[in-house]
Write a protein that holds these residues in place. Structure first.
Motif, PDB file in Angstrom:
ATOM      1  N   ALA A 175       7.671  -8.273   3.936  1.00  0.00           N
ATOM      2  CA  ALA A 175       8.484  -7.309   3.715  1.00  0.00           C
ATOM      3  C   ALA A 175       8.061  -5.818   3.459  1.00  0.00           C
ATOM      4  CB  ALA A 175       9.789  -7.739   2.690  1.00  0.00           C
ATOM      5  N   LEU A 176       6.795  -5.901   3.036  1.00  0.00           N
ATOM      6  CA  LEU A 176       6.286  -4.786   2.430  1.00  0.00           C
ATOM      7  C   LEU A 176       6.140  -3.703   3.576  1.00  0.00           C
ATOM      8  CD1 LEU A 176       4.991  -3.540  -0.001  1.00  0.00           C
ATOM      9  CD2 LEU A 176       2.815  -3.967   0.891  1.00  0.00           C
ATOM     10  N   GLY A 177       6.731  -2.511   3.486  1.00  0.00           N
ATOM     11  CA  GLY A 177       6.757  -1.434   4.423  1.00  0.00           C
ATOM     12  C   GLY A 177       7.910  -1.525   5.277  1.00  0.00           C
ATOM     13  N   HIS A 211      -6.899  -5.701   1.940  1.00  0.00           N
ATOM     14  CA  HIS A 211      -6.546  -5.811   0.444  1.00  0.00           C
ATOM     15  C   HIS A 211      -6.352  -4.687  -0.472  1.00  0.00           C
ATOM     16  CE1 HIS A 211      -9.182  -9.864   0.090  1.00  0.00           C
ATOM     17  NE2 HIS A 211      -8.042  -9.873   1.207  1.00  0.00           N
ATOM     18  N   HIS A 212      -6.644  -3.551   0.203  1.00  0.00           N
ATOM     19  CA  HIS A 212      -6.354  -2.263  -0.587  1.00  0.00           C
ATOM     20  C   HIS A 212      -4.915  -1.686  -0.122  1.00  0.00           C
ATOM     21  CE1 HIS A 212      -7.274   1.345  -2.545  1.00  0.00           C
ATOM     22  NE2 HIS A 212      -7.027   2.070  -1.543  1.00  0.00           N
ATOM     23  N   GLU A 213      -4.728  -1.662   0.899  1.00  0.00           N
ATOM     24  CA  GLU A 213      -3.384  -1.081   1.294  1.00  0.00           C
ATOM     25  C   GLU A 213      -2.373  -1.886   2.006  1.00  0.00           C
ATOM     26  OE1 GLU A 213      -3.380   3.754   1.814  1.00  0.00           O
ATOM     27  OE2 GLU A 213      -4.199   2.494   3.498  1.00  0.00           O
ATOM     28  N   GLY A 214      -3.051  -3.022   2.411  1.00  0.00           N
ATOM     29  CA  GLY A 214      -1.882  -3.907   3.230  1.00  0.00           C
ATOM     30  C   GLY A 214      -1.117  -5.165   2.512  1.00  0.00           C
ATOM     31  N   LEU A 215      -1.711  -5.504   1.210  1.00  0.00           N
ATOM     32  CA  LEU A 215      -1.115  -6.814   0.861  1.00  0.00           C
ATOM     33  C   LEU A 215      -0.892  -6.759  -0.767  1.00  0.00           C
ATOM     34  CD1 LEU A 215      -3.390  -9.392   2.762  1.00  0.00           C
ATOM     35  CD2 LEU A 215      -1.082  -8.995   3.078  1.00  0.00           C
ATOM     36  N   LEU A 216       0.043  -7.462  -1.018  1.00  0.00           N
ATOM     37  CA  LEU A 216       0.391  -7.706  -2.540  1.00  0.00           C
ATOM     38  C   LEU A 216      -0.271  -9.005  -2.707  1.00  0.00           C
ATOM     39  CD1 LEU A 216       4.088  -6.621  -2.627  1.00  0.00           C
ATOM     40  CD2 LEU A 216       2.155  -5.054  -3.117  1.00  0.00           C
ATOM     41  N   HIS A 239      -3.257 -14.097  -1.615  1.00  0.00           N
ATOM     42  CA  HIS A 239      -4.743 -14.193  -1.827  1.00  0.00           C
ATOM     43  C   HIS A 239      -5.185 -15.679  -1.404  1.00  0.00           C
ATOM     44  CE1 HIS A 239      -3.912 -16.612  -5.333  1.00  0.00           C
ATOM     45  NE2 HIS A 239      -3.295 -15.773  -6.015  1.00  0.00           N
ATOM     46  N   ILE A 269       0.500   8.576   8.657  1.00  0.00           N
ATOM     47  CA  ILE A 269       1.275   7.840   7.834  1.00  0.00           C
ATOM     48  C   ILE A 269       1.845   8.602   6.761  1.00  0.00           C
ATOM     49  CG2 ILE A 269       1.176   5.878   6.105  1.00  0.00           C
ATOM     50  CD1 ILE A 269       0.781   5.118   9.116  1.00  0.00           C
ATOM     51  N   SER A 313      -0.849 -10.950  -5.124  1.00  0.00           N
ATOM     52  CA  SER A 313      -0.457 -12.188  -5.954  1.00  0.00           C
ATOM     53  C   SER A 313       0.957 -12.372  -5.447  1.00  0.00           C
ATOM     54  CB  SER A 313      -0.491 -11.864  -7.374  1.00  0.00           C
ATOM     55  OG  SER A 313       0.057 -10.520  -7.529  1.00  0.00           O
ATOM     56  N   THR A 332       0.182  10.108   3.838  1.00  0.00           N
ATOM     57  CA  THR A 332      -0.438  10.253   2.595  1.00  0.00           C
ATOM     58  C   THR A 332      -1.597  10.955   2.388  1.00  0.00           C
ATOM     59  OG1 THR A 332      -1.826   8.020   3.366  1.00  0.00           O
ATOM     60  CG2 THR A 332       0.060   7.533   2.170  1.00  0.00           C
ATOM     61  N   VAL A 389       6.564   9.170   3.543  1.00  0.00           N
ATOM     62  CA  VAL A 389       5.984   8.006   4.145  1.00  0.00           C
ATOM     63  C   VAL A 389       6.937   6.975   4.530  1.00  0.00           C
ATOM     64  CG1 VAL A 389       4.288   6.113   3.796  1.00  0.00           C
ATOM     65  CG2 VAL A 389       3.836   8.050   2.522  1.00  0.00           C
ATOM     66  N   TYR A 427       1.824   0.326  10.800  1.00  0.00           N
ATOM     67  CA  TYR A 427       0.629   0.489  10.099  1.00  0.00           C
ATOM     68  C   TYR A 427      -0.199  -0.672   9.740  1.00  0.00           C
ATOM     69  CZ  TYR A 427      -2.786   2.828   6.671  1.00  0.00           C
ATOM     70  OH  TYR A 427      -3.865   3.162   6.066  1.00  0.00           O
TER      71      TYR A 427
END
Lengths: 509, 372
Positions: A358-360, A343-348, A401, A305, A350, A307, A327, A337
């Protein structure tokens, strides 16, 4: 002797849905009782009712044969019920002892905390239940398994004799699971009653005395752990024939999609955690990496990836050297990916679903461009994902969430696959999601494979690895130690390679 | 509908709470609440007071937007104060040294302010990205370096040569020529109202502040950069995995925040035509409160800026009418901030619970259980 807990006719309705429907359950004193069920089957609601976080609409609860009504967790604690949440609630900067007494400090005259008394009491509790912990360790220095033990002791310290453990193994590596189970057996031997939620059926079968299966808010079975198989349980949970992760005929082509050559990754201390690995993935191929967690799999993913701190070797993507690329450049050119921890690297968490989709991919159509974001395009695409990947949500404007784990995961899989990647890095794609969602994710990956997608699959679920992969490599201490064919390997063999046992045997021969 | 109710409940709740607490405060000081509120409102109804309020709200708003740009990505730029004063001083000096056609002259002055402030903010960004220095610490220190060090020194260096006409009011940098001063916009105001009296003039920066607000909204919600910025604020790890370069974002957000901060001093510069020996201070800190009250939202911050400005101006009013002591206005600013934080926290929690319930309903919609 009266049972520790007796639930009869527990019903809990939320507007438009019955979360618990006439649930009857009996937990005997001193037993380990497992509760299984798909996500959304009503396990969490039931636990919340038991712990006094929500009142039931109907039904009665008896604790030690006495009728009880809990207005808050405080009432539950008073009746000797304690809960260990899935996500730990500890203060890193405090010691174990300070964390344990937090909120229940023994206070002397003038408001001074009587640490001596607390420590004595803690020592007694720890001895009674056979749990070892150094009260003066800083929590930040503890491993995950030890932190969990602190949480358990915290509950025992407050006098709990009935423990509710919410998916206690979800955060643990296999060795830690063993340690936890040992602790649970000790607790049981000392007279504690344990109620625990788990997704992993082999674990349920290993540790529990009795099992209650929930489906759609109802108890479908409550049986002793006696001659039950994982297959039986899974069928009870899903209520239909079980899906199995099996790929049809091979779709592997000759075109190399991704090639790692002699890749070495260093950790923060500069020590190599991935040591000169080579890996080739072809279009239409799924390569699975097996290994006990913490043997460098995550770092291989990070290296691809972009990082990770890659200190040696090169990465080629469709013939292009991407070792030094950002990246963003990698993601744009078609590396999808699915992170191991959504929760840590996949989503926003809130943000609304459409922003999460759209993220990524925010730099590309339909989500946006080099300079602009395209909310209309992103929303339309999210609706597509919602339909195609069966993401169950009232609308695409709710925050991430609000969704259950399985639906969050389907959203992530959907956003990656609908952006037509050339290579998909899927780290634990079905971790912590229910059987139904799991089957859907497997189907999605298989379909993409048939369309020429090259996939790197990392999983702790050996059946999943064997069922989906075209090739399996085993990772041990930062190196690839074996390449196996899924047709010829059993989970048992794989386990032997993962722990290094098979290699020692070979060395001896 | 429900969502609208949630977003309205919080400010309404905060308002009612503030009113209650300040009424108690007024009574405790032995003043009549009705008289005090009456004086404040009757003055605010006057056109001249309204011009005063907007003149005051303009720098508050710019300062809030500057802070909010950082807040949106969890970057706490506490250095707006030092940044805008640096920009103000340099813009005044550069503006006094050149003589250009009006539009160009004003442009050069504003560009100087924005660039200097932006670079000064960038220092904190560089410290964070290269050395991991927390931006709160570095910006606070840079504030002191700016005010107590650089500006104190440069004020001496750039002191206008007053010759015989020395007087303390004449101190400061050389005066900027008329062409460099942003015109006031009383002309525009008077299209809608009567003539503004008492020599009150609405600053031209008012229009620029509106433009900045619109640009802030577009940047955050419609641009890819804005999305990256928000994503980094909500979950930096997910943003990084999604291709957002973390270090570049820190630097960019810091410098952008600084650039907007540079505009704050332009209100005073247009009015006084130089960097005075006694510039208005504290605007950078006030902006943090305004951004907090306005929830980093362009409309919310406009409302908050006007509210703070109204209270500021009211303190002068109360002083002159004698209805209450002037400090009551400051107390109210503090109370409204506190109650707003609490009210928003509560509303947020309720909204989250509501959403989770809705999603749970959707999840089991097709697995609807028929109650027995």
């Amino acid at each position: 002797m009266a049972p520790a807990i007796e639930l009869s006719g527990i019903t809990k309705r939320f507007p438009g849905v019955v979360a618990n429907d006439n649930i009857n359950m009996t937990v005997e004193k001193g037993e380990i009782h497992a509760i299984c069920g798909e996500n959304g089957a009503g396990k969490s609601t039931l636990m919340k009712i038991l712990y006094g976080m929500q009142p039931p609409d109907e039904g009665t609860m008896k604790v030690d044969g006495e009728l009880v009504e809990f207005a808050s967790p405080t009432d539950a604690i008073e009746r000797g019920i304690g809960m260990v949440h899935q996500h730990f609630m500890l203060a890193d900067q405090l010691t174990v002892l300070e964390n344990i007494i937090l909120g229940a400090e023994p206070v002397g005259t003038g408001g001074a905390i009587k640490f001596g008394d607390a420590e004595k009491h803690l020592a007694r509790v720890a001895e009674d239940y056979g749990l070892t912990i150094d009260p003066n360790d800083m929590v930040e220095s503890l491993e995950v398994g030890e932190r969990q033990r602190v949480e358990i002791i915290k509950v025992l310290y407050r006098g709990a004799e009935i423990l509710i453990l919410d998916e206690p193994t979800a955060v643990l590596v296999p060795q830690e699971v063993e340690a936890l189970f040992d602790n649970m057996r000790e607790l049981k031997a000392s007279g504690a009653t344990i109620l625990f939620i788990d997704h992993k059926l082999d674990e349920v079968l290993e540790i529990s005395d009795s099992i209650t299966v929930l489906r759609h808010g109802k108890t479908v079975a409550s049986l002793p752990n006696d001659g039950v198989t994982a297959h039986d349980l899974a069928e009870l949970m899903v209520g239909s024939e079980l899906p199995t992760p099996e790929t049809a005929e091979s779709t592997v082509t000759d075109t190399v999609a991704l090639r790692l050559s002699d890749i070495t990754v260093a950790n923060d201390d500069g020590r190599p955690v991935v040591n000169g690995v080579d890996l080739t993935i072809h279009q239409g191929e799924i390569v699975g990496i097996a290994g006990v967690e913490g043997n460098g799999q995550s770092e291989v993913v990070d290296a691809i990836i972009g990082t990770a701190n890659v200190v040696g070797g090169s990465i080629e993507f469709l013939g292009r050297d991407i070792t030094k690329e950002s990246v963003r450049r990698r993601r744009e050119s078609g590396i999808g990916y699915v992170p191991e921890d959504r929760h840590h690297e996949g989503l926003l968490l809130s943000s609304p679903l459409w922003e999460n989709a759209a993220l990524g991919h925010q730099t590309k159509s339909p989500y946006g461009s080099r300079w602009w974001l395209d909310p209309a395009g992103a929303r339309a695409q999210t609706e597509t994902i919602r339909e195609q990947f069966d993401v169950r949500t009232p609308n695409i404007d709710v925050a991430a969430h609000a969704l259950s784990g399985g639906n969050q995961q389907k959203l992530i899989i959907g956003r990656e696959l609908t952006s037509n990647p050339e290579v998909l890095i899927a780290a634990h794609p079905t971790r912590g999601i229910d059987v139904g969602a799991q089957a859907a994710v497997w189907d999605d990956i298989r379909t993409a494979r048939a369309n020429g997608l090259a996939t790197l699959l990392i999983s702790a679920d050996l059946d999943e690895l064997i069922g989906l992969s075209d090739t399996i490599v085993v990772m041990l201490r930062g190196e690839f130690v074996a390449t196996l064919s899924p047709d010829e390997v059993t989970p048992r063999d794989l386990g032997a390679y993962m722990t290094g046992a098979a290699l020692q045997q070979q060395g001896a021969n | 509908m429900r969502r609208l109710a949630f977003s309205l409940a919080a400010p309404l709740g905060a308002f009612v709470l503030t009113l209650i607490v300040s009424t108690i405060a007024l009574l405790a000081f032995g003043s009549s609440p009705t008289e005090a509120y009456g004086d404040m409102l009757s003055h605010a109804a006057k056109l001249e007071t309204q011009v005063d309020i907007l003149n005051r709200a303009t720098p508050f708003y710019l300062s809030a937007v500057a802070a909010a740009i950082g807040f949106r990505m969890n970057l706490f730029n506490i250095g707006v104060e030092g940044q805008y004063l640096m920009g103000f001083l340099f813009a005044a000096q550069v503006g006094s040294m050149v003589n250009l056609p009006q539009v160009l002259h004003i442009f050069v002055i504003m560009a100087t302010a924005m660039i200097v402030s932006s670079l000064y903010a960038g220092l904190a960004g560089i410290l964070k990205t290269t050395r991991g220095v927390n931006e709160v610490i570095s910006t606070i220190m840079l504030n002191s370096i700016a005010v107590g060090g650089l500006i104190a020194w440069l004020q001496q260096e750039w002191q206008a040569d007053l010759g015989e006409n020395f007087s303390s009011t004449a101190l400061g940098t050389n005066e900027i020529a008329e062409s460099g001063l942003l015109p006031t916009i009383n002309g525009i105001v008077e299209i809608f109202t009567r003539e503004v009296g008492q020599g009150k003039e609405l600053t031209g920066m008012f229009l620029i502040a509106i433009a900045v607000g619109v640009a802030y909204y577009v940047l955050l919600n419609r641009t890819r950069f804005g999305f990256d910025l928000r994503a980094s604020g909500i979950n930096p790890f997910a943003a990084r995995a999604g291709g957002v370069p973390p270090k570049r974002m820190v630097l960019a957000a810091m410098m952008l925040s600084g650039a907007v901060a540079g505009l704050i001093g332009m209100v005073e510069l247009a009015e006084r035509g130089k960097f005075p020996p006694d510039p208005i201070q504290g605007l950078g800190f006030a902006g943090i409160g305004v951004a907090l009250l306005g929830r980093n939202n362009p409309g919310g911050m406009a409302f908050a800026a006007i509210l703070f400005a109204f209270l500021d101006v009211s303190s002068g009013v109360l002083d002159s009418t004698g209805a209450a002591s002037r400090e009551i206005a400051t107390i109210m600013q503090g109370i409204v901030l506190l109650t707003a934080v609490i009210a928003y926290g509560v509303a947020n929690r309720l909204r989250e619970r509501d959403e989770a319930r809705e999603a749970a309903e959707a999840l089991s919609a097709n697995a609807e259980v028929v109650p027995a």
